[in-house]
Write a protein that holds these residues in place. Structure first.
Motif, mmCIF file in Angstrom:
data_model
loop_
_atom_site.group_PDB
_atom_site.id
_atom_site.type_symbol
_atom_site.label_atom_id
_atom_site.label_comp_id
_atom_site.label_asym_id
_atom_site.label_seq_id
_atom_site.Cartn_x
_atom_site.Cartn_y
_atom_site.Cartn_z
ATOM 1 N N LEU A 70 -6.692 7.553 -1.335
ATOM 2 C CA LEU A 70 -6.082 6.276 -1.689
ATOM 3 C C LEU A 70 -5.675 6.263 -3.167
ATOM 4 N N LEU A 71 -6.547 6.756 -4.024
ATOM 5 C CA LEU A 71 -6.225 6.811 -5.455
ATOM 6 C C LEU A 71 -5.070 7.774 -5.721
ATOM 7 N N GLU A 72 -5.040 8.878 -5.005
ATOM 8 C CA GLU A 72 -3.940 9.833 -5.157
ATOM 9 C C GLU A 72 -2.616 9.192 -4.754
ATOM 10 N N GLN A 73 -2.615 8.478 -3.637
ATOM 11 C CA GLN A 73 -1.389 7.819 -3.178
ATOM 12 C C GLN A 73 -0.953 6.739 -4.165
ATOM 13 N N LEU A 74 -1.904 6.020 -4.714
ATOM 14 C CA LEU A 74 -1.592 4.990 -5.694
ATOM 15 C C LEU A 74 -0.982 5.617 -6.946
ATOM 16 N N ALA A 75 -1.560 6.717 -7.412
ATOM 17 C CA ALA A 75 -1.032 7.401 -8.599
ATOM 18 C C ALA A 75 0.373 7.931 -8.351
ATOM 19 N N GLU A 76 0.605 8.497 -7.178
ATOM 20 C CA GLU A 76 1.940 9.003 -6.840
ATOM 21 C C GLU A 76 2.961 7.875 -6.790
ATOM 22 N N SER A 77 2.555 6.748 -6.224
ATOM 23 C CA SER A 77 3.451 5.608 -6.132
ATOM 24 C C SER A 77 3.795 5.071 -7.519
ATOM 25 N N LEU A 78 2.798 4.980 -8.375
ATOM 26 C CA LEU A 78 3.042 4.504 -9.741
ATOM 27 C C LEU A 78 3.934 5.474 -10.511
ATOM 28 N N ALA A 79 3.699 6.761 -10.339
ATOM 29 C CA ALA A 79 4.524 7.762 -11.021
ATOM 30 C C ALA A 79 5.965 7.683 -10.530
ATOM 31 N N GLN A 80 6.136 7.480 -9.237
ATOM 32 C CA GLN A 80 7.487 7.370 -8.677
ATOM 33 C C GLN A 80 8.182 6.130 -9.228
ATOM 34 N N LYS A 81 7.479 5.014 -9.280
ATOM 35 C CA LYS A 81 8.075 3.789 -9.808
ATOM 36 C C LYS A 81 8.409 3.945 -11.285
ATOM 37 N N LYS A 82 7.575 4.632 -12.022
ATOM 38 C CA LYS A 82 7.839 4.874 -13.436
ATOM 39 C C LYS A 82 9.098 5.723 -13.587
ATOM 40 N N GLY A 83 9.257 6.714 -12.729
ATOM 41 C CA GLY A 83 10.450 7.558 -12.753
ATOM 42 C C GLY A 83 11.693 6.769 -12.402
ATOM 43 N N GLU A 84 11.563 5.868 -11.440
ATOM 44 C CA GLU A 84 12.701 5.029 -11.059
ATOM 45 C C GLU A 84 13.098 4.113 -12.204
ATOM 46 N N ALA A 85 12.121 3.631 -12.927
ATOM 47 C CA ALA A 85 12.422 2.741 -14.050
ATOM 48 C C ALA A 85 13.175 3.494 -15.145
ATOM 49 N N LYS A 86 12.805 4.751 -15.354
ATOM 50 C CA LYS A 86 13.487 5.558 -16.369
ATOM 51 C C LYS A 86 14.916 5.864 -15.945
ATOM 52 N N GLU A 87 15.136 6.017 -14.638
ATOM 53 C CA GLU A 87 16.452 6.389 -14.137
ATOM 54 C C GLU A 87 17.376 5.191 -13.947
ATOM 55 N N ALA A 88 16.826 4.002 -13.997
ATOM 56 C CA ALA A 88 17.646 2.806 -13.777
ATOM 57 C C ALA A 88 18.700 2.696 -14.870
ATOM 58 N N PRO A 89 19.910 2.325 -14.507
ATOM 59 C CA PRO A 89 20.948 2.200 -15.528
ATOM 60 C C PRO A 89 20.609 1.073 -16.492
#
Length: 101
Positions: A70-89
């Motif tokens: 569960l913690l691994e999935q949460l960390a992956e989800s947060l990392a993905q969202k952080k990456g999406e935020a960086k890529e947002a125009p």
């Protein structure tokens, strides 16, 4: 190397606590809310365990594995969202307003 007695004690404690929560979406939400107090101990295992120790602990303590997953999935989800935020125009700056002449 094998997990230490401390690692086993922490994993057993987490395993017992997690077993009280059903393996459902609602149970997982409650698990995250209630299990925050185990995070420092879990981190201690991550920081001190030798390669392969986590695998051994997860194999021996199935609810500890559930918590780790569960913690691994949460960390992956947060990392993905952080990456999406960086890529947002980025919004374009507003043009300077011209005063009528």
């Amino acid at each position: 190397m094998a997990p230490t007695n401390e690692h086993h004690a922490i994993a057993a404690s987490i395993d017992k606590a997690v077993s009280a929560f059903p393996d459902t979406a609602g149970g997982m939400e409650h698990l995250l809310v209630r299990m925050y107090k185990y995070m420092p101990d879990f981190k201690r295992i991550l920081d001190t365990a030798a390669p392969g120790d986590m695998d051994m602990l997860c194999a021996q303590y199935p609810h500890f594995y559930r918590f780790a997953k569960l913690l691994e999935q949460l960390a992956e989800s947060l990392a993905q969202k952080k990456g999406e935020a960086k890529e947002a125009p980025k919004p374009k700056p507003k043009p300077a307003s011209k005063k009528p002449t």
